[in-house]
Design a protein around this motif. Structure first.
Motif, short mmCIF file in Angstrom:
data_model
loop_
_atom_site.label_atom_id
_atom_site.label_comp_id
_atom_site.label_asym_id
_atom_site.label_seq_id
_atom_site.Cartn_x
_atom_site.Cartn_y
_atom_site.Cartn_z
N ARG A 5 38.52 46.16 43.10
CA ARG A 5 38.83 44.94 42.40
C ARG A 5 39.85 44.24 42.92
N GLU A 6 40.56 44.67 43.77
CA GLU A 6 41.42 44.22 44.76
C GLU A 6 41.12 43.02 46.30
N THR A 7 39.61 43.70 46.17
CA THR A 7 39.15 43.03 47.33
C THR A 7 38.29 41.93 46.23
N HIS A 8 37.71 41.24 44.74
CA HIS A 8 37.34 40.74 44.82
C HIS A 8 37.87 39.14 45.06
N LEU A 9 37.25 38.37 45.24
CA LEU A 9 37.71 36.91 45.06
C LEU A 9 38.67 36.23 44.38
N VAL A 10 39.64 35.17 44.25
CA VAL A 10 40.01 34.32 43.04
C VAL A 10 40.26 33.22 43.19
N GLU A 11 39.78 32.20 42.19
CA GLU A 11 39.55 30.32 42.86
C GLU A 11 41.75 30.32 42.73
N GLN A 30 49.89 39.25 46.53
CA GLN A 30 51.10 39.58 47.92
C GLN A 30 52.39 38.79 47.65
N PRO A 31 53.55 38.90 47.81
CA PRO A 31 54.66 38.16 47.68
C PRO A 31 54.22 36.78 48.93
N PRO A 32 55.35 35.70 49.09
CA PRO A 32 55.24 34.83 47.93
C PRO A 32 54.58 34.99 46.83
N GLY A 33 53.39 34.50 46.97
CA GLY A 33 52.31 34.75 46.12
C GLY A 33 51.58 33.24 46.23
N ARG A 34 50.74 33.22 45.17
CA ARG A 34 49.16 32.09 45.74
C ARG A 34 49.07 32.01 44.48
N LEU A 35 48.98 30.54 44.20
CA LEU A 35 48.84 30.47 42.51
C LEU A 35 47.62 30.29 42.17
N HIS A 36 46.58 30.95 41.07
CA HIS A 36 45.76 31.47 41.37
C HIS A 36 45.15 31.44 39.72
N ARG A 37 43.38 31.04 40.11
CA ARG A 37 43.31 30.72 38.10
C ARG A 37 42.91 32.33 37.83
N ALA A 38 44.18 32.41 36.69
CA ALA A 38 43.51 33.86 35.94
C ALA A 38 43.02 32.99 34.45
N PHE A 39 42.75 34.32 33.68
CA PHE A 39 42.41 34.27 32.31
C PHE A 39 43.33 35.51 30.94
N ALA A 75 35.39 34.82 39.37
CA ALA A 75 35.15 34.49 40.72
C ALA A 75 34.93 32.76 40.54
N PRO A 76 34.87 32.08 41.45
CA PRO A 76 35.32 30.73 42.48
C PRO A 76 33.71 30.47 41.24
N GLY A 77 34.51 29.45 40.77
CA GLY A 77 33.24 28.91 39.94
C GLY A 77 33.00 29.57 39.06
N GLN A 78 33.54 30.44 38.18
CA GLN A 78 32.51 30.87 37.24
C GLN A 78 33.60 30.65 36.75
N SER A 79 33.11 30.24 34.51
CA SER A 79 34.03 30.32 33.82
C SER A 79 34.67 31.53 33.23
N PRO A 80 36.58 30.67 33.09
CA PRO A 80 36.91 31.83 32.29
C PRO A 80 36.04 32.78 31.42
N ALA A 81 35.70 32.28 30.25
CA ALA A 81 35.44 32.78 29.35
C ALA A 81 33.88 34.03 29.49
N GLU A 82 33.93 33.25 30.66
CA GLU A 82 32.25 33.70 30.90
C GLU A 82 33.06 36.05 31.79
N ALA A 83 33.65 35.78 32.68
CA ALA A 83 34.71 36.33 33.66
C ALA A 83 35.21 37.14 32.06
N ALA A 84 36.19 36.52 31.20
CA ALA A 84 36.66 37.66 30.31
C ALA A 84 35.84 38.13 29.82
N ASN A 85 34.26 37.79 29.36
CA ASN A 85 33.46 38.74 28.71
C ASN A 85 33.08 40.39 29.52
#
Length: 184
Positions: A5-11, A30-39, A75-85
């Protein structure tokens, strides 16, 4: 499963939640971190109790702390609700669940145990779930599950914050946001 899962892309996003690019989960944390989309998913029962999960010991961020039912990254372009389910099915062995976005919680947290960081633009999703419905949690993701009264959780978050993932208070706080009480 956790390592791959660590190799998956985030937006990657800016502070307004607009997409600015992509990187791997590992790079984003990784420090200092990069702001990314989550749910973050909050599951409640008919009595308003909240399902908590204790994160598995093999988690790369905040292992063995109590958190909301399920978290992850679309994933980039994926809706949070779809990814959450998808994550509800993978982590809890349940779903699909009708989810409603109740707000965004943006936060930054450093994990002194693993050296990783969270810098997330976190879409908070709310769903109803019955404690009678079967759950089959993946032990690589979830150490244990429990239902908790909302007021008891609020009190314990204040009294014992070290037991909980650093985002949990902000995520649960979205349940009380002004726009929720107005029915928006």
């Amino acid at each position: 499963m956790t390592a791959s899962r660590e190799t998956h892309l985030v937006e990657l996003v800016d502070t307004a939640g607009r997409a600015t690019g992509a990187c791997t989960v590992s790079e984003a944390h990784q420090p200092p971190g990069r702001l990314h989309r989550a749910f973050s998913v909050i599951l409640t029962d008919a009595d308003g109790r909240i399902l908590l999960q204790r994160r598995a010991s093999v988690k790369t961020r905040f292992p063995l702390l109590w958190a909301n039912a399920c978290c992850g990254h679309p994933a980039p372009g994926q809706s949070p609700a779809e990814a959450a389910n998808l994550r509800i099915a993978e982590e809890l062995g349940a779903g699909p669940v009708a989810l409603t976005e109740i707000g965004v919680h943006t936060y930054y947290a450093e994990d002194s145990v693993t050296g990783r960081v969270e810098s997330e633009y976190d879409h908070v999703l709310l769903g109803r779930f019955s404690p009678d419905e079967p759950l089959r949690p993946d032990p690589a993701e979830v150490a244990e599950l429990r239902w908790v009264d909302r007021e008891e959780l609020r009190a314990d978050l204040i009294a014992n914050p070290g037991k909980y993932a650093p985002w949990l208070a902000g995520v649960v706080g979205r349940l009380d946001a002004p726009e929720r009480s107005l029915g928006r």
